[in-house]
Scaffold this active site. Structure first.
Site, PDB file in Angstrom:
ATOM      1  N   ARG A 135       5.919  17.222  13.419  1.00  0.00           N
ATOM      2  CA  ARG A 135       5.360  18.257  12.209  1.00  0.00           C
ATOM      3  C   ARG A 135       6.399  18.640  11.479  1.00  0.00           C
ATOM      4  O   ARG A 135       7.552  18.571  11.973  1.00  0.00           O
ATOM      5  CB  ARG A 135       4.478  19.315  12.950  1.00  0.00           C
ATOM      6  N   LYS A 184       3.722  23.270  19.022  1.00  0.00           N
ATOM      7  CA  LYS A 184       2.756  24.329  18.926  1.00  0.00           C
ATOM      8  C   LYS A 184       2.752  25.130  20.211  1.00  0.00           C
ATOM      9  O   LYS A 184       3.261  24.338  21.534  1.00  0.00           O
ATOM     10  CB  LYS A 184       1.322  23.801  18.647  1.00  0.00           C
ATOM     11  N   HIS A 239       2.162  15.534   6.244  1.00  0.00           N
ATOM     12  CA  HIS A 239       1.786  15.548   7.697  1.00  0.00           C
ATOM     13  C   HIS A 239       0.931  13.902   7.694  1.00  0.00           C
ATOM     14  O   HIS A 239       0.859  13.381   8.960  1.00  0.00           O
ATOM     15  CB  HIS A 239       0.509  16.456   7.691  1.00  0.00           C
ATOM     16  N   ARG A 283       3.253  11.689   9.655  1.00  0.00           N
ATOM     17  CA  ARG A 283       3.306  11.922  11.235  1.00  0.00           C
ATOM     18  C   ARG A 283       1.976  10.910  11.848  1.00  0.00           C
ATOM     19  O   ARG A 283       1.946  10.402  12.617  1.00  0.00           O
ATOM     20  CB  ARG A 283       2.836  13.348  11.684  1.00  0.00           C
ATOM     21  N   HIS A 295       0.189  16.446  21.619  1.00  0.00           N
ATOM     22  CA  HIS A 295      -0.946  16.702  21.788  1.00  0.00           C
ATOM     23  C   HIS A 295      -1.288  17.367  22.938  1.00  0.00           C
ATOM     24  O   HIS A 295      -0.965  16.712  23.973  1.00  0.00           O
ATOM     25  CB  HIS A 295      -1.904  15.551  21.383  1.00  0.00           C
ATOM     26  N   TYR A 354      -6.818   8.364  16.621  1.00  0.00           N
ATOM     27  CA  TYR A 354      -6.356   7.187  16.047  1.00  0.00           C
ATOM     28  C   TYR A 354      -6.780   5.811  16.540  1.00  0.00           C
ATOM     29  O   TYR A 354      -6.716   4.864  15.766  1.00  0.00           O
ATOM     30  CB  TYR A 354      -4.538   7.250  16.735  1.00  0.00           C
TER      31      TYR A 354
END
Length: 319
Positions: free
Chosen positions: A161, A186, A254, A257, A280, A289
């Site tokens: 990110r 995150k 982004h 990514r 994730h 994806y």
């Protein structure tokens, strides 16, 4: 923020707990605070000064009225879903601290929102964005072009990110001979990501050219005056580059990514491994994806198969 002094004090304590205890990103905390402020403003206009007992006594129709008002202001489904999540977080905090249960928030369904598919770039376009030579004609210092190329190489070559790339310290610079770099994602979760030689070379070229002193504990990437590099600068860089390459508006930092994940999957990358590389929390997020890959396959089929998308008369049965 509307409400009596007691409610405002508890709202402040909740906001602090989101950042310190739950380690939410600053942008998420700010969004939750804004959603609560808008909710209390709405209640203030309809029911008078909000208080904790007034929140506990709310009916589901009061929450639905707020959601309807926000919808009337052209607020999208995703923002409404986030607002409801933020309000429920505050309600849980109230209950945890012994102030009562806001049952109305649990009785309202979140709006259904179709998950948007990631929009990766073609391989050639992703590679071009990471090359400093693309912008050599710009009136910018060579070291700045090398810096931008190094940041974008980390986004595409390591799937970071933009906040993760710009959050790297000088001491953690992935240089030639480095196999991996540890990044903080995150929720302050750390993960280790492999570093490609091309990415390490790009970072090394930037460091060799950077005219500013870079303390070990300081940021790896700095702005023109030596301060921390703003994400807006990288967003601006990509916006100019996509104009030169004729790319759509969806070509953002982004998107690099997204391209990292999509291109790995297209080359038989294992989904669980890609999840770990991206950081994730849920495999369902990474599974988006696979839908992108399936959509691309069907698009190629429709474009190339001689019978795809055509309507032909049925073949009569043989006599």
């Amino acid at each position: 923020m509307p409400g009596d002094a007691r409610l405002r004090a508890i709202a402040h304590a909740w906001s602090v707990s989101l950042a310190r205890e739950r380690r939410m990103a600053q942008n998420t905390v700010a969004a939750y605070e804004r959603d609560l402020r808008q909710f209390l403003t709405h209640l203030d206009a309809r029911l008078g000064t909000p208080t904790i007992p007034a929140l506990v006594a709310l009916k589901p129709r009061d929450v639905r009225a707020f959601m309807a008002a926000r919808r009337a202001d052209a607020v999208g489904g995703r923002s409404l879903m986030r607002a409801l999540a933020g309000l429920r977080s505050f309600a849980k905090y109230l209950e945890r601290e012994g102030h009562g249960t806001v049952a109305a928030l649990g009785a309202v369904r979140a709006p259904k929102v179709a998950r948007r598919l990631p929009r990766p770039l073609p391989i050639a376009a992703a590679r071009a964005l990471t090359e400093a030579s693309l912008r050599m004609d710009e009136d910018r210092a060579p070291w700045v072009l090398m810096r931008d190329a190094a940041v974008l190489a980390l986004l595409y070559g390591a799937g970071l990110r933009i906040s993760e790339a710009l959050g790297l310290a000088r001491r953690d610079a992935p240089l030639p001979g480095t196999d991996a770099v540890t990044v903080t994602g995150k929720g302050a979760k750390e993960r280790m990501v492999p570093v490609l030689p091309l990415v390490a070379d790009a970072v090394a070229a930037y460091l060799a050219a950077c005219p500013h002193p870079l303390p070990s504990e300081g940021p790896l990437f700095v702005g023109a005056r030596g301060g921390p590099l703003s994400p807006r600068i990288i967003q601006y860089v990509v916006a100019r580059a996509r104009g030169a390459l004729g790319l759509p508006d969806s070509a953002t930092p982004h998107a690099l990514r997204h391209s990292f994940a999509s291109h790995l999957l297209a080359r038989q990358g294992e989904l669980r491994a890609i999840q770990e590389l991206l950081g994730h929390a849920s495999l369902s997020t990474t599974q988006l994806y696979t839908k992108v890959d399936a959509a691309r396959l069907m698009s190629a089929f429709d474009a190339t198969h001689p019978r795809a998308g055509r309507t032909t008369a049925p073949i009569p049965p043989r006599a």
